[in-house]
Design an enzyme around this catalytic site. Structure first.
Site, mmCIF file in Angstrom:
data_model
loop_
_atom_site.group_PDB
_atom_site.id
_atom_site.type_symbol
_atom_site.label_atom_id
_atom_site.label_comp_id
_atom_site.label_asym_id
_atom_site.label_seq_id
_atom_site.Cartn_x
_atom_site.Cartn_y
_atom_site.Cartn_z
ATOM 1 N N ASP A 361 8.748 4.791 -7.238
ATOM 2 C CA ASP A 361 7.599 4.919 -6.397
ATOM 3 C C ASP A 361 7.734 5.895 -5.191
ATOM 4 O O ASP A 361 8.645 6.490 -5.087
ATOM 5 C CB ASP A 361 7.106 3.561 -6.041
ATOM 6 C CG ASP A 361 5.569 3.279 -5.757
ATOM 7 O OD1 ASP A 361 5.209 3.589 -4.570
ATOM 8 O OD2 ASP A 361 5.059 2.641 -6.657
ATOM 9 N N ASP A 362 6.752 5.400 -4.204
ATOM 10 C CA ASP A 362 6.903 6.467 -3.006
ATOM 11 C C ASP A 362 8.312 6.459 -2.494
ATOM 12 O O ASP A 362 9.108 5.518 -2.227
ATOM 13 C CB ASP A 362 6.088 5.686 -2.094
ATOM 14 C CG ASP A 362 5.579 6.559 -0.896
ATOM 15 O OD1 ASP A 362 6.252 7.740 -0.737
ATOM 16 O OD2 ASP A 362 4.682 6.262 -0.027
ATOM 17 N N LYS A 471 2.297 7.524 -11.742
ATOM 18 C CA LYS A 471 1.281 6.576 -10.918
ATOM 19 C C LYS A 471 0.708 7.253 -9.973
ATOM 20 O O LYS A 471 1.446 7.986 -8.898
ATOM 21 C CB LYS A 471 2.288 5.495 -10.490
ATOM 22 C CG LYS A 471 1.494 4.538 -9.482
ATOM 23 C CD LYS A 471 2.415 3.602 -8.818
ATOM 24 C CE LYS A 471 1.593 2.629 -7.641
ATOM 25 N NZ LYS A 471 2.620 1.681 -7.216
ATOM 26 N N ASP A 473 -1.600 7.757 -7.105
ATOM 27 C CA ASP A 473 -2.168 6.766 -5.871
ATOM 28 C C ASP A 473 -3.006 7.711 -5.122
ATOM 29 O O ASP A 473 -3.068 8.964 -4.923
ATOM 30 C CB ASP A 473 -0.812 6.473 -5.075
ATOM 31 C CG ASP A 473 -1.122 5.039 -4.352
ATOM 32 O OD1 ASP A 473 -2.258 4.825 -4.214
ATOM 33 O OD2 ASP A 473 -0.225 4.485 -4.153
ATOM 34 N N CYS A 521 -4.242 4.279 -9.227
ATOM 35 C CA CYS A 521 -3.844 3.283 -7.837
ATOM 36 C C CYS A 521 -4.685 3.930 -6.794
ATOM 37 O O CYS A 521 -4.706 5.077 -6.832
ATOM 38 C CB CYS A 521 -2.442 3.500 -7.871
ATOM 39 S SG CYS A 521 -1.739 2.227 -6.457
ATOM 40 N N ASP A 543 -2.564 -4.548 -4.556
ATOM 41 C CA ASP A 543 -1.129 -4.472 -4.127
ATOM 42 C C ASP A 543 -0.807 -5.998 -3.806
ATOM 43 O O ASP A 543 0.411 -6.247 -3.430
ATOM 44 C CB ASP A 543 -1.161 -3.741 -2.564
ATOM 45 C CG ASP A 543 -1.052 -2.279 -2.876
ATOM 46 O OD1 ASP A 543 -0.663 -1.784 -4.100
ATOM 47 O OD2 ASP A 543 -1.297 -1.578 -2.075
HETATM 48 C C1 GLA Z 1 0.138 1.782 -2.243
HETATM 49 C C2 GLA Z 1 0.291 1.403 -3.504
HETATM 50 C C3 GLA Z 1 1.730 0.756 -3.660
HETATM 51 C C4 GLA Z 1 2.796 1.626 -3.500
HETATM 52 C C5 GLA Z 1 2.511 2.405 -2.136
HETATM 53 C C6 GLA Z 1 3.488 3.349 -1.711
HETATM 54 O O1 GLA Z 1 0.125 0.962 -1.497
HETATM 55 O O2 GLA Z 1 -0.807 0.727 -3.932
HETATM 56 O O3 GLA Z 1 1.926 0.132 -5.042
HETATM 57 O O4 GLA Z 1 2.837 2.484 -4.441
HETATM 58 O O5 GLA Z 1 1.208 3.121 -1.884
HETATM 59 O O6 GLA Z 1 3.313 4.056 -0.578
#
Ligand code: GLA
Length: 740
Positions: A361-362, A471, A473, A521, A543
């Site tokens: 992820d991020d 993913k 976002d 997302c 989230d």
């Molecule tokens: C959003 C997504 C989370 C995660 C964060 C990362 O809030 O919904 O699942 O990926 O960004 O910054």
């Protein structure tokens, strides 16, 4: 089948689920006549109000159109109800009307160009489509109404093309994709509303006087309201009662409304929002598509119609029968605190509890160590991953997991290489300071060069990492949503042109990497709609990962989306959003019937919990084909019952859902009772939905006990009063009497 009766000028769209009928009345207006169970025959002569008014026919100005239920009506020429769009014509006036001018039965369905609707290789059976041509008598405007009905679905697909027929410019605001007038009746409104962390809670309220409207002006369909609105009979429940529902195949601003008329009827309208399009002479605007469902089988009937329509017609076909991998996502496990070693440990731990896909992820790119920088700079952080993304992904694969990656391509951090190089690439209104949200701005996806840059970045990271999962976002709403290159006249189209750009980019990525699964997302479930569903076989539904909060989110999401599309991860306790301590078993059961995964670090669990989750991963693998192919039903008593959360003697009601696999050869039952109350007897959960017609015998796999389908339906499954909050159970029933 589409039947046109030239004498009555009536259109009858019919398949085995539904009839939809309208006709051009004596004045030429298109009158909505019927939407409901399929009809063999009908006669507009018996139904329409026009014949009663034959004597008035030649008189102009004509009778008020107020008495007629309309199919797609504009405001201001005899109809004072909210119009299907609002206009500023070349002469400055705002009133117009649309009269029938002709139609064309189409050989192939036609969809709005550049916008997602139904995929070419759909499996919805033979499609019948008609285009109806309407024109304003003064010639200012022409409208083409498009209708498509498929053999195997109750869903009617609608969209419109609006053409400036005048010699001067026209301003067009928020044209609806459909706006039929429903017959006089008592109605309840049904919508899916919420906020970040509370997406798509089912809301139901009586429709009384005054218009009801929901929508989004934020540049995405949004957390607050799903682009969906239904009107149902006050008696409707999960399994019974009529309802009319509409949802939009669009991911940007929208508007949906229910406007009661003087006679007890109601105009149900859904379409794009936040749009002011400048049409020069001859120019046209295509609305997004809307899916309309009528059913007499309650909310479950509607959901089944939407689920099968998405599966057979909208979701990318490559993934239709592909089981969703058990996922471990790095976000709640480590947020931004990552390096190669931590990632590989998490991957190994994930594999040990049964995960098959690791999603990084991020925090993996450029100099991103918190949310203050680097969006737009899509290359691996050289300090964290000195050997690059490819080497990292390879090492993850060596630990037995496929590799997936998080990106937020539509965004730009002011502190980024990209912003220093192209400070003008963000949406902006010159002279206004741009508001940052989460320290970021939105890239102007209406610009080709921006999309080309993003496509190159995505291609590079996908090729380098050989990721099979992305993913995608989008973490902020739009503000100062202007696009200077569009020029003064077209600023009101910015957010729509952005969406067209987004769809073009998503389409390019899909075509170049058809085997890469995209997860939709937007700060969780902030852009979960049928538009994104054309690209994303999976969504991060929220989230909010708490095992109890998730019940209402998944329950409401299931009104529109089939379970395999809803990402549901088991997270740590205390839960990061609400601090609740839901037992591991109940957390896992909340997620089990959806696209299952983990959002925690298994290294921080007790050995017992690790083995519990390993067992649940295995259970999910055993049932996921059923999830993917089965039919999902909610059982009566859940949050849709108008908030009635209490049963007899104040006992808490259960939330329960059931998946019927292979026409009832197997039933998967999930039941949740979040709060324990004292001094109550065991209750019985009746299987009010999901059982096959007729008698059947089922063996429950855990106890080996035999149940008749009538016992399951009318007496129910016993729910013992166990002490403690957040109880949940899962039962699997296998049919025993097949073929006997
Ligand atoms: C959003 C997504 C989370 C995660 C964060 C990362 O809030 O919904 O699942 O990926 O960004 O910054």
């Amino acid at each position: 089948m589409i039947r046109f009766d030239p004498e009555q000028k009536s259109f009858h769209l019919r398949n085995s689920f539904v009839s939809y009928i309208f006709h051009a009345g004596a004045t030429g207006r298109l009158h909505h006549l019927y939407w409901g169970a399929p009809l063999e025959t009908f006669s507009p002569g018996r139904w329409a109000l026009d014949p009663l008014r034959e004597d008035l026919k030649p008189v102009r100005p004509r009778i008020s159109e107020e008495v007629h239920p309309q199919e797609y009506s504009l405001w201001g020429c005899g109809d004072r109800r909210p119009g299907a769009c609002s206009l500023r014509l070349a002469d400055g006036s705002a009133a117009a009307e649309l009269l029938y001018r002709g139609h064309e039965i189409l050989e192939q369905p036609v969809y709005p160009p550049g916008l997602p609707a139904v995929r070419q290789d759909h499996e919805l059976g033979a499609a019948e489509a008609v285009k109806v041509l309407l024109e304003d008598p003064r010639g200012d405007l022409r409208v083409e109404l498009y209708y498509t009905l498929y053999e195997k679905s109750p869903v009617l697909l609608r969209w419109n093309r609006i053409i400036n027929g005048s010699e001067g410019p026209i301003l067009l605001r928020d044209p609806a994709s459909a706006a039929p007038d429903l017959p006089p009746d008592a109605y309840d409104l049904l919508h899916l509303s919420g906020a970040w962390g509370r997406e798509r809670h089912v809301r139901r309220e009586p429709l009384s006087s005054g218009s009801f409207s929901i929508g989004s002006r934020s540049g995405a369909s949004g957390h607050q309201f799903a682009p969906f609105l239904a009107l149902c009979s006050p008696e409707a429940g999960e399994n019974q009662g009529c309802l009319y529902a509409a949802t939009l195949h669009y991911s940007g601003c929208f508007s949906a409304s229910a406007a009661p008329d003087s006679f007890g009827g109601c105009r149900l309208s859904i379409g794009i929002g936040g749009l002011e399009a400048a049409l020069s002479p001859g120019e046209s605007f295509d609305t997004p598509a809307a899916s309309l469902v009528w059913t007499a089988e309650g909310f479950n009937g509607m959901s089944r119609a939407f689920h099968s329509f998405l599966r057979e017609g909208v979701l990318p076909r490559e993934f239709r029968f592909r089981p969703r991998p058990v996922t471990i996502n790095s976000w709640e496990a480590m947020y931004f605190d990552m390096d190669q070693e931590k990632i590989l440990n998490l991957a190994a731990q994930g594999a040990a509890v049964g995960a098959e896909l690791f999603v990084l992820d991020d925090g993996w790119f450029s100099r991103r160590v918190d949310d203050r920088s680097s969006l737009g700079d899509w290359w691996a952080n050289p300090d964290r991953f000195p050997r690059g993304l490819g080497a990292l992904a390879e090492k993850v694969r060596e630990r037995g997991l496929a590799f997936g990656l998080w990106v937020e391509p539509e965004m730009i951090s002011p502190d980024s290489e990209l912003s220093r190089k192209h400070p003008d690439w963000a949406l902006a209104i010159p002279g206004r300071e741009a508001v940052t949200v989460r320290n970021q701005l939105v890239l102007d996806l209406s610009r080709r060069e921006v999309r080309d840059y993003l496509f190159d970045c995505l291609r590079r990271v996908l090729e380098e990492s050989a990721a099979v999962y992305l993913k995608w976002d989008m973490n902020r709403t739009m503000s100062e949503a202007g696009s200077p290159p569009l020029g003064r006249e077209r600023q009101g189209e910015t957010m729509h042109r952005y969406m067209l750009g987004l769809y073009e980019l998503l389409g390019r990525v899909r075509r170049a990497f058809p085997q890469v699964m995209l997860e939709g997302c937007a700060g969780g479930g902030g852009r979960m709609d049928f538009g994104m569903a054309a690209f994303c076989p999976r969504f991060w539904a929220s989230d909010q990962t708490d095992g109890v909060e998730r019940l209402a989110i998944q329950y409401g999401s299931s009104y529109l989306f089939p379970p395999e599309t809803l990402g549901a991860h088991v997270s740590a306790v205390p839960n990061h959003q609400v601090g609740r301590m839901v037992p591991g078993r109940s957390r896992a059961l909340t997620a089990l019937a959806f696209s299952y995964g983990y959002e925690l670090n298994p290294a921080e669990l007790s050995p017992e919990e690790r083995s519990l989750f390993r067992e649940f991963s295995q259970r999910h693998k055993e049932i996921r084909r059923g999830v993917l192919q089965g039919e999902f039903f909610r059982l009566e008593g859940g949050p849709s019952e108008g908030g009635r959360r209490e049963g007899p003697a104040g006992s808490p009601r259960e939330t329960a859902w059931i998946i019927r696999v292979a026409a009832g050869r197997e039933l998967l039952l999930f039941c949740f009772r979040p709060f324990c109350r004292p001094n109550l007897l065991p209750s019985y959960l009746k299987l009010s939905a999901g059982l096959p017609e007729g008698p059947a015998l089922y063996r429950e796999t855990r106890t080996g006990e035999l149940y008749s389908s009538s016992e399951l339906r009318y007496k129910g499954v016993r729910v013992d009063r166990v002490k403690g909050d957040y109880q949940a159970f899962f039962r699997r029933f296998i049919r025993e009497d097949e073929g006997t």
